[in-house]
Design a protein around this motif. Structure first.
Motif, PDB file in Angstrom:
ATOM      1  N   THR B  41       0.837  -1.201   0.000  1.00  0.00           N
ATOM      2  CA  THR B  41       0.000   0.000   0.000  1.00  0.00           C
ATOM      3  C   THR B  41       0.871   1.250   0.000  1.00  0.00           C
ATOM      4  O   THR B  41       0.589   2.221  -0.705  1.00  0.00           O
ATOM      5  CB  THR B  41      -0.919  -0.013   1.235  1.00  0.00           C
ATOM      6  N   GLU B  83      -7.034   0.748  -1.036  1.00  0.00           N
ATOM      7  CA  GLU B  83      -7.343  -0.374  -0.155  1.00  0.00           C
ATOM      8  C   GLU B  83      -8.525   0.008   0.737  1.00  0.00           C
ATOM      9  O   GLU B  83      -8.623   1.137   1.195  1.00  0.00           O
ATOM     10  CB  GLU B  83      -6.103  -0.647   0.711  1.00  0.00           C
ATOM     11  N   ASP B 161      -5.558  -1.595  -5.249  1.00  0.00           N
ATOM     12  CA  ASP B 161      -5.020  -2.101  -3.981  1.00  0.00           C
ATOM     13  C   ASP B 161      -6.005  -3.072  -3.341  1.00  0.00           C
ATOM     14  O   ASP B 161      -7.033  -2.666  -2.800  1.00  0.00           O
ATOM     15  CB  ASP B 161      -4.711  -0.939  -3.044  1.00  0.00           C
ATOM     16  N   GLU B 162      -5.657  -4.346  -3.413  1.00  0.00           N
ATOM     17  CA  GLU B 162      -6.457  -5.422  -2.819  1.00  0.00           C
ATOM     18  C   GLU B 162      -7.944  -5.315  -3.114  1.00  0.00           C
ATOM     19  O   GLU B 162      -8.759  -5.191  -2.194  1.00  0.00           O
ATOM     20  CB  GLU B 162      -6.234  -5.472  -1.309  1.00  0.00           C
TER      21      GLU B 162
HETATM   22 MG   LIG Z   1      -2.054  -2.707   2.104  1.00  0.00          MG
END
Ligand SMILES: [Mg+2]
Ligand SMILES: Nc1ncnc2c1ncn2[C@@H]1O[C@H](COP(=O)(O)OP(=O)(O)OP(=O)(O)O)[C@@H](O)[C@H]1O
Lengths: 324, 241, 357
Positions: B41, B83, B161-162
């Motif tokens: 991140t 994220e 992000d994820e």
């Molecule tokens: Mg992260």
């Protein structure tokens, strides 16, 4: 009795809309920066002095208004740029205290300026023609400025609502208030949003300052302090940081204050014999004529109670913990 | 297209990145994998200008963006879908999408409308939920909105992000199908994922990040059979969360 | 061991003796202006130390301190007022209070004044405890605002309780009991107590939770108690400062105890360094001195308001470029004055130790 009640309601609406105008400015800035800007009240004061200057120079209200608002906005923007931007991210309290310092500078700067032009501290406010006098509706008479305060307040708050729901900049402002890092990731220029919030807040404060001065009849360099405290209470009651909350809080406060004033000494207004003597005695004891002078204390007690019982305010949501 | 060289980032005393270098070529889908706290991140946040590196450089299409402001980076063509989704919960779905295009000039209004149509075609569900507050959407719907919002700036590089974080298996499948679809349409994507199986399925290349350093990189197919990767990331923990 | 302790006491002891001697000279000199300045400085130092304890140690910012000071001033002034004056001056006082007159002397020492100061301070402490129990639950800037509310409420009460306070009219004829020695002795007491609190377990808790309230809660530091303790002790000393002030200027009205004073004390605290006892003293000296100079400039140029502007600018500059003030949480290690290595070595080692607090 009904006339008395109607007049009081109009007073409450008028006071409420001034508080709302001020509270909205505080709430917008707080929503984004978590900054309680105590110097916000001094913007009112600046507007009042610029107004005295304009009206003194013989300008009409229509010509003066853009000058008053413009000058106040410039001061508001300067304040953000010089005092608040360099300390963004500092602890809450440091920023809060800086805002007091900014207020001191504005107040004493004005004091100095009045001295330099050889004016007394306390100046009678020259009420513009358009706002002087009363409106008569049947048997009810209401000062024009009270009606104007309510109408103008409602109008500006309506415009503000359109702004924050319809325009990109307005939406950006709401988004930034919710989540600064996410706002930056979608490409919002946070500095610009902050400056916009200050500019709008200053413009609203300028209008509020003008109306307030007409109502008060006189101005001095410290006149912004009490209104900003009241606006702050309004914002807290409404749930700090939310614009609609600030508006609601402003009107709640307006009604609360007028209620205290209207109820003080109410026993004297009621014709003897129309209510049982016990009730009258009760009213005299608990709502004496002196109650009105306790108004500020009562309002602050309400603030503290709200903070303790419902820190997120009437409309507010709980504070989120944001990162980044 | 994107070139990150020797990036160092710290949070106070914590050194989160200690010399990360990576590159993404046009049209590629590159995965960045690593365990919790590895610095994935942080890498993305630094690329999009939320964090300032203490050392190193980031270049995007030949422009040095190491110290650029985040709104300029968006205008240059990098969009970051963060994220945890981070949609604006108090704003409606439509308003969220509109804000995705906030960096684009008014003259692009027609193109913005096209992109909106494209996003709504990609996620038909969002059309039904248009006037609903973002905060009332389900987790999967919020993820779609977040991706949609990121696409609204018509990015040439998309940072994800994820995107599968905290979603049910079925929804994970849908999200990855969407990512594959975006790739097919020629989007360049840098994807951060814990869900390594899925990431390798869609990625061309991958980097492995461990405590702030890149320890491995190569084509997804090769890394997948790397014994070290197999052991650390494709074991029990590698299956969908 | 005892030798070491003695040497440690030597530094502060020497300073106390030196200042006392200076005061004796000042007293003998009859220089009313400098005596007044010294008294002012002492009172402001007490206020700054009290605020430091309440806010600097805990990070819980109280803007209500001057409210406690005001209550201390009024209560003690009413208590010391001689009966004859009370009849003429506060004629509506309830009987139980009208008969009280703490104007007794023990030789040259006005012990009545001491009693009044303590009684007022205890009363204020009780109020602070009640108020603090409620307000210390709030966090961050909301404490600041709620305590500001307290200040406003005190002001409204003082204005309205004219039976006791004469309302908006000036409360004058207060016996001028405050002199250099009273202020000096109280100041020593305050410095000693605040210093001891800082070094005590409860003081460490205050500083710990100032840094990070959540972390402090997580490791089991009680958050409420140290804050309340700090608030209450701070109120006690603020009330003492109020009594000293009242019996120094001898006439005042509720407007004296409002925002200007609040902000001045905050400036002293922030410039000295929140959490540092020696910082508060330096901050008070600096600002009282500067204010005096600026006041003369104002008088000479008639540019009234200049001094507040300068103070506010200094405040903003300090917050912007040196957020921790002069000393941060560090102290001037006077106690090491006579240890081997002396101040210089101490200055090099102590800060680090302090930061670990
Ligand atoms: Mg992260
Ligand atoms: N705001 C912050 N302040 C201090 N340290 C941080 C902060 N954000 C991240 N870190 C630290 O930096 C390191 C890298 O964090 P990062 O969020 O980049 O990891 P990640 O690889 O994204 O992990 P995850 O898979 O859990 O999301 C971690 O050790 C983390 O504790």
């Amino acid at each position: 009795m009904t006339e008395y009640a109607i007049q009081q309601v109009v007073n409450a609406l008028s006071a409420g809309s001034l508080y709302a105008l001020m509270a909205v400015g505080l709430a917008m800035v707080f929503g984004i920066l978590r900054l309680i800007n105590f110097a916000h009240g001094d913007l009112m004061m600046i507007a009042a002095y610029v107004a005295v200057f304009c009206i003194g120079a013989g300008l009409s209200l229509l010509v003066s208004l853009p000058i008053i608002v413009g000058a106040t906005v410039v001061v508001g923007l300067l304040m953000e740029r010089v005092a608040y931007r360099p300390i963004r991210g500092a602890p809450d309290v440091a920023v809060l205290l800086s805002s007091f310092a900014v207020g001191q500078i504005l107040q004493n700067g004005t004091l100095l300026a009045t001295r330099l032009v050889d004016k007394p501290q306390l100046i009678a406010f020259p009420s513009p023609e358009a706002l002087s006098g009363v409106v008569t509706l049947g048997t009810i008479t209401i000062p024009k400025v009270n009606v104007a305060s309510f109408v103008v307040g409602l109008l500006l708050l309506g415009l503000l609502t359109l702004f924050v729901t319809r325009t990109d900049l307005g939406l950006s402002m709401r988004a930034t208030a919710e989540d600064v890092p996410a706002a930056r990731l979608v490409g919002i220029n946070v500095n610009r949003v902050v400056a916009t919030a200050f500019a709008i807040g200053s413009a609203l404060a300028a209008v509020a300052g003008l109306l307030y001065s007409v109502q008060a009849g006189q101005i001095n360099p410290y006149m912004g302090f009490t209104p900003v405290l009241k606006a702050f209470i309004a914002a807290v009651i409404g749930g700090f940081g939310s614009i609609s909350g600030a508006v609601v809080g402003g009107f709640v406060l307006g009604f609360l204050e007028v209620l205290v004033t209207a109820l003080s000494g109410i026993g004297d207004l009621i014709p003897a014999g129309s209510v049982p003597p016990d009730v009258l005695g009760f009213l005299h004891q608990w709502l004496p004529a002196g109650l009105a002078s306790w108004r500020d204390a009562i309002v602050f007690v309400v603030l503290i109670v709200v903070l303790l019982v419902r820190p997120q305010g009437i409309l507010g949501r709980r504070d989120r913990t944001d990162e980044g | 297209m994107l070139e990150v060289v020797d990036l160092h980032v710290r949070y106070g005393a914590i050194r989160a990145l200690q010399g990360v270098s990576l590159r993404v070529a046009e049209g590629e889908l590159v995965a960045l994998i690593g365990s919790n706290g590895a610095g994935k991140t942080t890498t993305l946040r630094t690329i999009s200008g939320l964090l300032r590196p203490t050392q190193g450089s980031i270049t995007f299409e030949g422009v040095d963006i190491t110290r650029a402001a985040s709104d300029r980076i968006v205008s240059l063509g990098i969009s970051h879908c963060p994220e945890g989704r981070r949609i604006f919960g108090g704003l409606t779905v439509a308003e969220n999408l509109r804000l995705g295009a906030v960096s684009r000039p008014r003259s692009e209004a027609a193109a913005v409308a096209e992109d909106l149509a494209m996003v709504l075609e990609l996620f038909p569900l969002l059309r039904e939920r248009r006037d609903q507050a973002g905060g009332t959407l389900s987790g999967g719907e919020q993820q779609m909105l977040a991706i949609g919002r990121a696409l609204m700036s018509r990015p040439r590089l998309l940072l994800l992000d994820e995107p599968s974080l905290g979603l049910a298996p079925l929804m994970v499948e849908r999200i990855f199908a969407t990512i594959a679809q975006l790739k097919e349409r020629g989007r360049t994507i840098l994807l951060v994922e814990q869900n390594v199986h899925h990431a390798f399925d869609v990625a061309d290349r991958a980097y492995v990040l461990e405590t702030g350093r890149i320890t491995l990189d190569g084509p997804a197919g090769v890394l997948r059979s790397d014994p070290k990767v197999e052991q650390s990331y494709l074991g029990v923990g590698g299956v969908a969360l | 061991m005892t030798g070491d302790r003695l040497r440690r006491a030597g530094g502060p002891g020497a300073v106390i003796l030196l200042v006392s001697a200076g005061l004796a000279v000042l007293e003998a000199s009859g220089q009313a202006f400098w005596q007044g300045l010294a008294i002012n400085l002492g009172i402001f130092t007490i206020l700054t130390l009290a605020l430091n304890l309440t806010s600097g140690f805990t990070g819980v910012f109280s803007l209500g301190q001057i409210g406690f000071m005001a209550l201390g001033a009024y209560v003690s002034a009413i208590l010391t007022l001689p009966v004859g004056l009370k009849d003429a001056y506060l004629s509506d006082l309830p009987d139980w209070l009208a008969g009280v007159h703490l104007d007794q002397m023990a030789g040259p020492v006005p012990i009545g004044f001491l009693g009044a100061t303590v009684v007022a301070a205890l009363l204020v402490t009780a109020i602070a405890w009640l108020v603090g129990r409620v307000l210390m639950r709030l966090s961050g800037h909301f404490v600041a605002v709620a305590t500001l509310g307290f200040l406003v409420i005190v002001r409204v009460v003082l204005f309205n309780a004219d039976t006791f306070t004469r309302g908006s009219r000036t409360f004058s004829n207060v016996t001028p009991n405050t002199n250099l020695w009273w202020v000096w002795i109280w100041l020593l007491v305050v410095v000693y107590v605040v210093w001891r609190v800082k070094r005590s377990p409860v003081g460490r808790e205050m500083l710990a939770q100032r840094e990070d309230r959540l972390a402090a809660q997580a490791i089991g530091v009680r958050v409420l108690d140290p804050r309340l303790v700090a608030f209450v002790i701070g109120a006690f000393f603020s009330s003492v400062a109020g009594s000293l002030y009242a019996h120094f200027i001898t006439s005042f009205s509720p407007t004296v105890f409002y925002f200007d004073l609040t902000f001045r004390v905050i400036t002293m605290l922030v410039i000295g360094g929140m959490g540092s006892v020696s910082g508060s003293i330096l901050g008070a000296i600096g600002i009282v001195g500067l204010t005096e100079v600026l006041r003369r400039v104002e008088d000479a140029t008639l540019l009234y308001g200049l001094s507040q502007i300068v103070l506010a600018v200094i405040f903003i500059v300090v917050i912007t470029v040196r957020r921790d003030g002069l000393l941060g949480q560090r102290e001037i290690p006077l106690d090491r004055l006579f240890l081997r290595g002396g101040l210089r070595r101490a200055a090099a080692t102590v800060p680090e130790a302090d930061q670990r607090l």
